[in-house]
Design an enzyme around this catalytic site. Structure first.
Site, PDB file in Angstrom:
ATOM      1  N   TYR A 107       0.840  -1.195   0.000  1.00  0.00           N
ATOM      2  CA  TYR A 107       0.000   0.000   0.000  1.00  0.00           C
ATOM      3  C   TYR A 107       0.880   1.251   0.000  1.00  0.00           C
ATOM      4  O   TYR A 107       1.911   1.300   0.691  1.00  0.00           O
ATOM      5  CB  TYR A 107      -0.840   0.066   1.268  1.00  0.00           C
ATOM      6  CG  TYR A 107      -2.145  -0.687   1.277  1.00  0.00           C
ATOM      7  CD1 TYR A 107      -3.018  -0.652   0.202  1.00  0.00           C
ATOM      8  CD2 TYR A 107      -2.533  -1.397   2.406  1.00  0.00           C
ATOM      9  CE1 TYR A 107      -4.230  -1.320   0.239  1.00  0.00           C
ATOM     10  CE2 TYR A 107      -3.742  -2.066   2.455  1.00  0.00           C
ATOM     11  CZ  TYR A 107      -4.593  -2.024   1.362  1.00  0.00           C
ATOM     12  OH  TYR A 107      -5.798  -2.683   1.410  1.00  0.00           O
ATOM     13  N   ASN A 218      -9.783  -0.087  -3.400  1.00  0.00           N
ATOM     14  CA  ASN A 218      -9.740  -1.165  -2.415  1.00  0.00           C
ATOM     15  C   ASN A 218     -11.147  -1.536  -1.992  1.00  0.00           C
ATOM     16  O   ASN A 218     -11.930  -0.684  -1.582  1.00  0.00           O
ATOM     17  CB  ASN A 218      -8.955  -0.694  -1.196  1.00  0.00           C
ATOM     18  CG  ASN A 218      -8.644  -1.834  -0.249  1.00  0.00           C
ATOM     19  OD1 ASN A 218      -7.798  -2.659  -0.536  1.00  0.00           O
ATOM     20  ND2 ASN A 218      -9.335  -1.866   0.861  1.00  0.00           N
ATOM     21  N   GLU A 219     -11.462  -2.812  -2.118  1.00  0.00           N
ATOM     22  CA  GLU A 219     -12.712  -3.376  -1.607  1.00  0.00           C
ATOM     23  C   GLU A 219     -13.888  -2.398  -1.689  1.00  0.00           C
ATOM     24  O   GLU A 219     -14.180  -1.672  -0.741  1.00  0.00           O
ATOM     25  CB  GLU A 219     -12.519  -3.827  -0.155  1.00  0.00           C
ATOM     26  CG  GLU A 219     -11.477  -4.911  -0.014  1.00  0.00           C
ATOM     27  CD  GLU A 219     -11.164  -5.263   1.408  1.00  0.00           C
ATOM     28  OE1 GLU A 219     -10.504  -6.284   1.612  1.00  0.00           O
ATOM     29  OE2 GLU A 219     -11.572  -4.535   2.325  1.00  0.00           O
ATOM     30  N   GLU A 309      -5.992 -10.498  -0.856  1.00  0.00           N
ATOM     31  CA  GLU A 309      -5.862 -10.468   0.594  1.00  0.00           C
ATOM     32  C   GLU A 309      -6.497 -11.731   1.165  1.00  0.00           C
ATOM     33  O   GLU A 309      -7.704 -11.937   1.033  1.00  0.00           O
ATOM     34  CB  GLU A 309      -6.583  -9.262   1.209  1.00  0.00           C
ATOM     35  CG  GLU A 309      -5.985  -7.914   0.911  1.00  0.00           C
ATOM     36  CD  GLU A 309      -6.708  -6.795   1.655  1.00  0.00           C
ATOM     37  OE1 GLU A 309      -7.317  -7.060   2.718  1.00  0.00           O
ATOM     38  OE2 GLU A 309      -6.676  -5.659   1.167  1.00  0.00           O
ATOM     39  N   TYR A 360      -0.351  -7.280  14.249  1.00  0.00           N
ATOM     40  CA  TYR A 360      -1.346  -8.083  13.539  1.00  0.00           C
ATOM     41  C   TYR A 360      -1.268  -9.569  13.842  1.00  0.00           C
ATOM     42  O   TYR A 360      -1.973 -10.363  13.238  1.00  0.00           O
ATOM     43  CB  TYR A 360      -1.196  -7.852  12.029  1.00  0.00           C
ATOM     44  CG  TYR A 360      -2.483  -7.930  11.241  1.00  0.00           C
ATOM     45  CD1 TYR A 360      -3.468  -6.962  11.384  1.00  0.00           C
ATOM     46  CD2 TYR A 360      -2.720  -8.973  10.354  1.00  0.00           C
ATOM     47  CE1 TYR A 360      -4.659  -7.028  10.653  1.00  0.00           C
ATOM     48  CE2 TYR A 360      -3.903  -9.039   9.626  1.00  0.00           C
ATOM     49  CZ  TYR A 360      -4.866  -8.074   9.776  1.00  0.00           C
ATOM     50  OH  TYR A 360      -6.026  -8.139   9.055  1.00  0.00           O
TER      51      TYR A 360
END
Length: 1009
Positions: A107, A218-219, A309, A360
């Site tokens: 990104y 994105n999405e 993803e 994460y």
């Protein structure tokens, strides 16, 4: 990423940007004929497709092609903006490459690089060329994801903050004023990207912004039409600027968006996070998704199955269980079952979100340490790298369709078959993918020697709970053939002049493999009671049975032309297969620059390997002294480690070709981190003092706003910080009124984002903070009652509000969520009116903030931040001496700055991750942690969960003076707030990353704040 899941449409522009300047290296894969068994025949490749702009990157229904070679993309997400030390990017990329990955998904952040209208900033750690160069140096292809919207669990999903207040039209649509804001940023991305496309010798194979090439946006969704047109505009901008690599898109679910019609991309992708984002019960699983393959076949069967993803961890919310729990939820057994389910669905382009960013619970933790998930990632990726036949497979069927014959109702098996070689890949898991019980089964397979029931020498194939296996038949390694194996393949290929096969399996289970070996007198078989050999003369193969109990490495068979190894999974993961660089421009790229490798067992990490004459030169890291085991070409006689010869090296002797020795760690006993002491203190809330003059502050006098919703109540004035240039960090508000004596309270609705806080004073008297409990609202509405005697009749009175911000909302059901208000949404005295509202945020606002190196998000509007008290070099000699653990004087509510310095003297040639660790109390305070001027932690004592904040070398000076500052905000009166911070070394790595440059500008005088 698909957050909860937030709608983000991002077409991935495949940045296979590395221009292939030489023809691809020919793969050393056996093409020996395979008998026609069953109905299997060899098929020609289907027609290749392209976008008509380049034939360097093409695709069919199986995979991408780069310069004519199939490539299975196995990639991981990396966020450079979360590690603002460019010299450490190569460290992460080398670790990803060492795990066997061949791509990195990146990104870029609009808000960081376009902080204000007319300002584009790709300097320092925002530089893209350094990023691309590091990826190429490591040998990773790049999938670039420039948005404009990225989600990424970042404020406004990456949309520049100023856009959220200045644009009247709907964000992420074809609104004219929105397009005018993203065009300069996207053009800057194009300018940096085009020279780095694979067509021009760079690493970029795809792009992904809010469109569909790179990854576009994105999405998102394709309806209503203004969203589709927006994608089309983005795509047109990329194409007009010279981007020729494929544009892709990542759908947040099975929504079939941007496959056809307006805004359609070159290659569609599906995102999936099957475990969701609640790590509170990390041992509780959701089952695997069963319809991935069927969905792909129904919506875009002519394209390769792309998963931009797939879950590689989870974010952890305020008051959550912590990232260690997320690492368990998505741990090695999750990777084993769920990633291989993607394989079983015939996905050939996969990227895991994330591999490195914020913690994460990912394979590489925030402090850059390798987690147990890294080992599983490596076991998978090296198998895929070793298996060119897996790049082209047909989905034959599974247990539910009758396409696979399995004896054992608790096992679920999917069959993929290479139509050219006849290689079968049976991917097995339990029917109940969440089960922790053990089961067993047998399988009937059509092979080149006929129908076989596997296993043949053992009673069954075992599956532990939450385990998956890949069983192969008619599999090639080098010029040799493996008839079948119920053991898992870790590595297969050629090393020097030998065909090498490295198998592994759980120690408590039995495994077997059948392959053609040379005559028994031409090599050496393992002499072990746990390894049995039996001859199948009819099929001219030897079956090797591995009985339970095997630990460590076993050399199963060794001859001048073959080497077969077996180990348990942990031992397998201790081996590395570094690429021996070739001589082309893509020298570090497996398959394109080199097919040469060695096997190296023992070290914590092997970064690089080169061969010079008869010497193998290894570079890498140790976290302990280890035995070294190397399998290399036969001409290798010496080995060096980080430039130093391995002194006790034992050359290959007798019938063993392993080169062995020892690698010794540097002593660690002398490592002592300093205690943080000698703190200096100053009050950071002069705004509540009677003498404070806010005449130079901005007057809040707007009566209209683009932020949604508009003010809820008041007198029509807009009190949203971003409307006045203060979008980042805390904002201080001062509302003036002339008192009649009847004023007893003020009603305020305050918005600061999830888990925000605000404190309110009348004149110099504290009222209270909101929220008053451990809840995490994004806004609160409360009556603030004035204490007795606090209001001064017939005088100017001031209500002071210190309002924190936890960032601007990402888009979810609507892009307009990113126009979320931060400030005071409603204000009303019980009687009377405010005469003036003044506000102050970060010094200079988003147009004039002074610290351009650290960037737009580094500072907020606290007085100490505006003065630069957090910066190295600020003189605190006249400040009060006060321990941080003493908190604010008199246990008063308010804000104070604590500053100290410390020296570090780290041993050369080491990599020692350091964290700042707060004590784990639940006191009602908030704290900002600054290290050498960088804001690198936000501690909320009463919420957590984070108490540990890794700070990288490069931000920390490992050989000199460091400055640490803590802005401590105590929320309640008469509350015990006594935080403590300790420096902790998270490990001691011998080897490391080389020179790390410092970029920590010091304090210089600032204008009035």
């Amino acid at each position: 990423m698909l957050k909860a899941r937030f709608s983000l449409a991002f077409s991935t522009l495949f940045l296979l940007c590395l221009v292939l300047l030489t023809w691809p290296v020919t793969l050393r894969v056996s093409t020996s004929s395979v008998p026609d068994f069953g109905s299997q025949i060899a098929f020609a490749d289907p027609p290749r497709r392209s976008n008509g702009l380049t034939d360097v990157v093409q695709w069919d229904n199986y995979t991408l092609f780069v310069n004519g070679q199939r490539i299975l993309l196995y990639s991981g997400e990396f966020h450079a903006f979360r590690i603002p030390v460019p010299d450490l990017w190569l460290d992460i990329f080398q670790k990803m490459k060492a795990a066997g990955l061949n791509g990195v998904s990146i990104y870029t952040h609009w808000g960081l690089s376009h902080p204000a209208p007319g300002v584009l900033d790709f300097d320092d750690w925002r530089d893209l060329q350094s990023l691309f160069d590091s990826a190429k140096a490591a040998g990773l292809f790049v999938v670039l994801r420039p948005g404009p919207y990225i989600n990424a669990e970042t404020t406004a999903g990456g949309i520049a903050h100023w856009v959220t207040s200045q644009v009247a039209g709907e964000l992420r649509t074809n609104a004219t004023d929105y397009r005018a804001t993203w065009e300069p940023y996207i053009q800057a991305i194009i300018d940096a990207t085009v020279p780095n496309q694979i067509t021009n010798g760079g690493p970029i194979i795809a792009d992904g912004c809010n469109l569909a090439v790179q990854i576009v946006d994105n999405e998102y969704t394709q309806e209503p039409i203004n969203r589709a047109v927006y994608f089309a505009e983005l795509e047109a901008a990329f194409r007009a600027g010279g981007v020729v690599v494929p544009l892709t898109y990542n759908d947040p679910g099975e929504g079939s968006n941007f496959i056809n019609g307006t805004g359609a991309v070159d290659i569609y992708g599906l995102d999936s996070y099957p475990q969701g984002f609640d790590c509170s019960n990390p041992e509780t699983w959701s089952p695997v998704k069963l319809n991935y393959h069927q969905y792909h076949q129904s919506v875009n069967p002519s394209q390769p199955f792309y998963m931009p993803e797939f879950q590689g961890g989870s974010y952890d919310p305020w008051a959550g269980p912590g990232y260690d729990a997320c690492g368990v939820l998505t741990g090695p057994n999750f990777q084993d079952v769920f990633y291989k389910q993607n394989w079983a669905s015939n996905a050939k382009l996969m990227s895991f979100y994330m591999v490195y960013g914020y913690d994460y619970g990912a394979a590489i933790r925030e402090n850059r340490a390798l987690s147990p998930k890294f080992d599983e990632l490596k076991r998978q990726a090296l198998f895929l790298r070793s298996s060119p036949e897996f790049r082209k497979t047909n989905w034959i069927g599974d247990t539910s369709t009758g396409g696979v014959s399995v004896n054992g109702t608790e096992a679920f098996v999917t069959l993929l078959r290479n139509p050219d070689s006849g290689t079968n890949f049976f991917i097995a898991r339990q029917n109940d993918s969440t089960s922790t019980a053990s089961v067993d089964f047998t399988i009937t397979a059509q092979t080149s020697v006929g129908t076989l029931t596997l296993p043949r020498t053992s009673s069954s194939i075992a599956l532990d709970g939450r385990q998956s296996k890949v069983i192969v038949t008619d599999y090639s390694f080098g010029s040799s053939n493996l008839l079948y194996s119920t053991a898992t393949i870790f590595f297969a290929g050629r090393i020097g002049s030998r065909d090498v096969l490295f198998l592994f399996g759980e120690s408590a289970q039995s495994h077997e493999a059948a392959l053609k070996l040379g005559p028994s007198n031409s090599g050496a078989r393992a002499i072990s009671s746990s390894v049995k050999f039996s001859s199948d003369n009819a099929n001219d193969v030897t079956t090797v049975t591995f009985l339970p109990g095997i630990t460590g490495l076993v050399t199963v068979w060794e001859s001048s032309s073959q080497l077969v190894l077996f180990s348990d999974p942990v031992t397998a993961a201790s081996f590395w297969a570094p690429v021996i660089p070739g001589s082309s421009d893509l020298s570090q790229y497996w398959q394109f620059g080199s097919n040469d490798t060695v096997l190296v067992g023992g070290p914590y990490l092997v970064r690089n390997a080169t061969i010079k004459n008869s010497e193998l030169q290894l570079t890498g890291d140790l976290n302990t002294s280890v035995a070294l085991t190397v399998f290399a070409p036969s001409n290798i006689k010496t080995v060096t480690w980080n430039g130093v010869p391995v002194s006790d090296l034992k050359d290959a002797q007798g019938k063993s070709s392993a080169i062995t020795g020892h690698l010794n760690m540097k002593a660690t006993s002398s490592l002592r981190l300093p205690q943080l002491s000698d703190w200096k203190f100053a009050d950071s809330l002069p705004e509540i003092q009677p003498t404070f003059n806010d005449a130079n502050w901005i007057t809040a006098n707007h009566t209209t706003t683009n932020i949604i919703p508009p003010p809820l109540f008041g007198d029509g004035r807009v009190l949203y910080g971003c409307d006045y240039g203060f979008c980042e960090g805390a904002v201080v508000w001062r509302g003036h009124f002339n008192a009649t004596g009847a004023e007893t309270s003020v009603n305020l609705t305050i918005s600061g984002g999830t888990a925000f806080a605000a404190s309110v004073w009348i004149n110099d008297m504290f009222i209270k903070s909101t929220p008053s409990d451990s809840s995490t609202p994004s806004q609160t509405n409360e009556i603030f009652t004035f204490p007795a005697g606090s209001v001064k009749t017939s005088q100017d009175n001031v209500v002071t509000v210190v309002q924190d911000s936890t960032g601007i909302d990402e888009s979810s059901s609507t892009a307009e969520n990113s126009k979320s208000p931060r400030g005071i949404m409603g204000f009303k005295l019980n009687t009377g009116e405010f005469t003036t509202w003044k506000l102050q945020g970060k010094l200079g606002g988003y147009t004039g903030y002074p610290d351009r190196t650290r960037g737009i998000f580094n500072e907020g509007g606290l007085f100490g931040e505006r003065e630069g008290w957090h910066l190295p070099g600020f003189d605190t000699s006249k400040w009060q001496t006060r321990l941080l653990s003493e908190g604010l004087p008199n246990q008063d509510p308010g804000i104070g700055f604590f500053v100290t310095t410390f020296d570090l003297h780290m041993p050369s040639g080491t990599d020692i991750p350091i964290s700042f660790v707060f004590d784990d109390d639940s006191a009602r305070y908030r704290a900002l942690l600054f290290v050498n001027g960088w804001q690198y932690g936000r501690r909320v004592g009463y919420l957590g969960p984070q108490i540990k904040f890794p700070v990288h070398q490069g931000l920390l000076n490992y050989n000199g003076k460091n400055t640490v500052a803590v802005a401590l905000w105590s929320l309640d009166a008469n509350a015990t707030v006594s935080p403590k911070i300790t420096l902790v070394a998270d490990g001691f790595i011998d080897g490391g990353v080389g020179h790390i440059a410092l970029n920590n500008p010091e304090w210089s005088p600032r204008s009035s704040s």
